[in-house]
Design an enzyme around this catalytic site. Structure first.
Site, PDB file in Angstrom:
ATOM      1  N   SER A 149     131.896  53.200  92.990  1.00  0.00           N
ATOM      2  CA  SER A 149     132.415  52.011  92.304  1.00  0.00           C
ATOM      3  C   SER A 149     131.394  50.873  92.386  1.00  0.00           C
ATOM      4  O   SER A 149     130.293  51.007  91.865  1.00  0.00           O
ATOM      5  CB  SER A 149     133.778  51.645  92.906  1.00  0.00           C
ATOM      6  OG  SER A 149     134.458  50.744  92.078  1.00  0.00           O
ATOM      7  N   ASP A 225     141.138  57.778  86.437  1.00  0.00           N
ATOM      8  CA  ASP A 225     140.718  56.562  87.159  1.00  0.00           C
ATOM      9  C   ASP A 225     141.327  55.349  86.468  1.00  0.00           C
ATOM     10  O   ASP A 225     141.080  55.106  85.277  1.00  0.00           O
ATOM     11  CB  ASP A 225     139.181  56.488  87.138  1.00  0.00           C
ATOM     12  CG  ASP A 225     138.625  55.416  88.048  1.00  0.00           C
ATOM     13  OD1 ASP A 225     139.171  54.286  88.052  1.00  0.00           O
ATOM     14  OD2 ASP A 225     137.636  55.697  88.741  1.00  0.00           O
ATOM     15  N   HIS A 258     140.404  57.137  91.323  1.00  0.00           N
ATOM     16  CA  HIS A 258     139.316  56.292  91.833  1.00  0.00           C
ATOM     17  C   HIS A 258     139.219  56.376  93.358  1.00  0.00           C
ATOM     18  O   HIS A 258     138.513  55.601  93.980  1.00  0.00           O
ATOM     19  CB  HIS A 258     139.589  54.836  91.411  1.00  0.00           C
ATOM     20  CG  HIS A 258     138.394  53.930  91.470  1.00  0.00           C
ATOM     21  ND1 HIS A 258     137.348  54.010  90.572  1.00  0.00           N
ATOM     22  CD2 HIS A 258     138.053  52.907  92.305  1.00  0.00           C
ATOM     23  CE1 HIS A 258     136.437  53.083  90.854  1.00  0.00           C
ATOM     24  NE2 HIS A 258     136.841  52.411  91.903  1.00  0.00           N
TER      25      HIS A 258
END
Lengths: 280, 280
Positions: A149, A225, A258
């Site tokens: 991320s 995600d 995620h």
């Protein structure tokens, strides 16, 4: 010794240790973790840096990704720094995506952040020097970098800027164009001021138009995600890599999110990718 | 449906889901997690129960042990219940080793615990019925059980009492004679009252003198486990198994601790042990 070991555990025949040290660059006490594979008992091993995402510390990836198994298999040392300067004297914000835990791997130029927030300098200069001096058998001639991320953004930007240092690069669910998405725009405005050329040097999509590495960048992102469309926008980076000749293997993983359950699923493939590139 | 799904993640091709339900036996809301391997899409798969240690919930093993990889490889469903009844109406104690998070897999007879603390009944009766009714392709004819520390005590005692239900058994760093160590003595005194024959039925070392299973029990314990000499005392259980003909593979692991880094290191071997036993 400039490091103080605060914890240590045996893991997959190797050792996970957590260290504190006084960072001059960040002007605060910093904590990082090193997984040393069993092969380091016999000589130098490649070093792979893992940069975490918003709110994380060294602990998330070391506790939840299962990386030790593959690192021990391939004989790779893995280092997980923190995601920002920390502590009472360091500015912070109530939001999770600004201030402590949200360093964005850049050098801030704006008050109140500029005094401490220099995570790119810390990661690429101060911490490697400390590791080279104090961690046995870390082969600083063979380094790779990856992250998740916000840390995927960090890994790709630092790889593109320092391709001779970080010879291999991969990312899980990276923010690849912070200048175009809410997380990045909020952070860049606070740390760097209004939109300017300064923003471009911390944006993977803009960087790859200027400079490409000889490595093939590996990326995995889940189709489930929740940040996919708003913050990650894979297509922007994929298009820029294709248009500019950057080798990229960007894989959309059906049904994954995620989270660290996703990361754990593909961690072994990422470590194998780095091991192949670093052992050549 | 009697279960409410509160979270779900894709992991190693399978799925990790967390459920809430109202437990009649424990008289409170309980939460548990199920890892369903990809093979369950095609038909019934064996069910392996993981009982956690003091202070833990479903989350510790699901987040930190990396079990999903081996469970997906072998096609085993893994269920992680909580370690005690929970909630505002449930009695608790300030100490970490009594009350909520410290159910010890027994039926309490003493006030204020007796109303809620019946974790053995919950694990062996109420929860399996719920799983059989609501979790698709859980093969309740092929069940195994394992656990860590207090949960290792739970796994071994429940295996010895129900060998036809839990056909395979293993443990990480188990408390194998709670009646002889501080953790167990404190809990048994509170939950069961003064020393009596009631204590023996929850003590693996005493149980194995009365009844042996046909399975080979697998145990791993670290030599650097800080609870080794005071709480775990491997030799007492090893001696009782040898003297009474219980097949046991008790392995001391050099340098490992009581933590999930240790558990993660040997998790795949434990799941392979259960897979071999349950697929015969």
């Amino acid at each position: 010794m400039k490091t103080t070991e605060v914890s240590s555990w045996k893991s997959f025949g190797g050792n996970l240790s957590v260290y504190d040290h006084e960072s001059e660059v960040l002007d605060c006490t910093m904590r990082f973790a090193v997984y040393t594979p069993p092969q380091a008992a016999d000589g130098p091993v490649p070093v792979l840096w893992y940069l975490s995402g918003l709110t994380c510390s060294w602990a998330n990836v070391m506790e939840k990704s299962g990386l030790q198994r593959a690192a021990a298999e391939h004989g790779i040392m893995i280092i997980a720094p923190d995601t920002s300067p920390r502590g009472e004297g360091v500015p912070d914000d109530e939001a999770y995506d600004l201030g402590q835990g949200a360093g964005f791997y850049l050098t801030a130029t704006q008050a109140p952040w500029a005094k401490h927030f220099k995570m790119d300098q810390y990661i690429t200069d101060e911490l490697p020097k400390l590791v080279a001096a104090e961690i046995k058998n870390a082969d600083m001639g063979k380094q790779g970098i990856f992250g998740h991320s916000m840390g995927g953004h960090g890994a790709i930007t630092l790889h593109l800027k320092h391709p001779e240092t970080y010879k291999t690069c991969s990312a899980f669910s990276p923010i690849t164009s912070p200048a175009r998405v809410p997380w990045g725009q909020k952070a860049f405005k606070a740390y760097l001021g209004p939109v300017s050329v300064a923003w471009e040097q911390y944006d993977s999509t803009e960087l790859v138009k200027e400079r490409q590495s000889r490595a093939r960048i590996l990326v995995d992102t889940g189709t489930a995600d929740t940040f996919l469309e708003k913050e990650l926008k894979p297509e922007i980076f994929i298009d820029a890599c294709m248009a500019n000749g950057q080798a990229l293997d960007y894989r959309m993983r059906e049904g994954y999110g995620h989270d660290y359950y996703f990361i754990a699923t593909f961690m072994a493939e990422h470590i194998a990718h780095h091991a192949a590139g670093l052992k050549e």
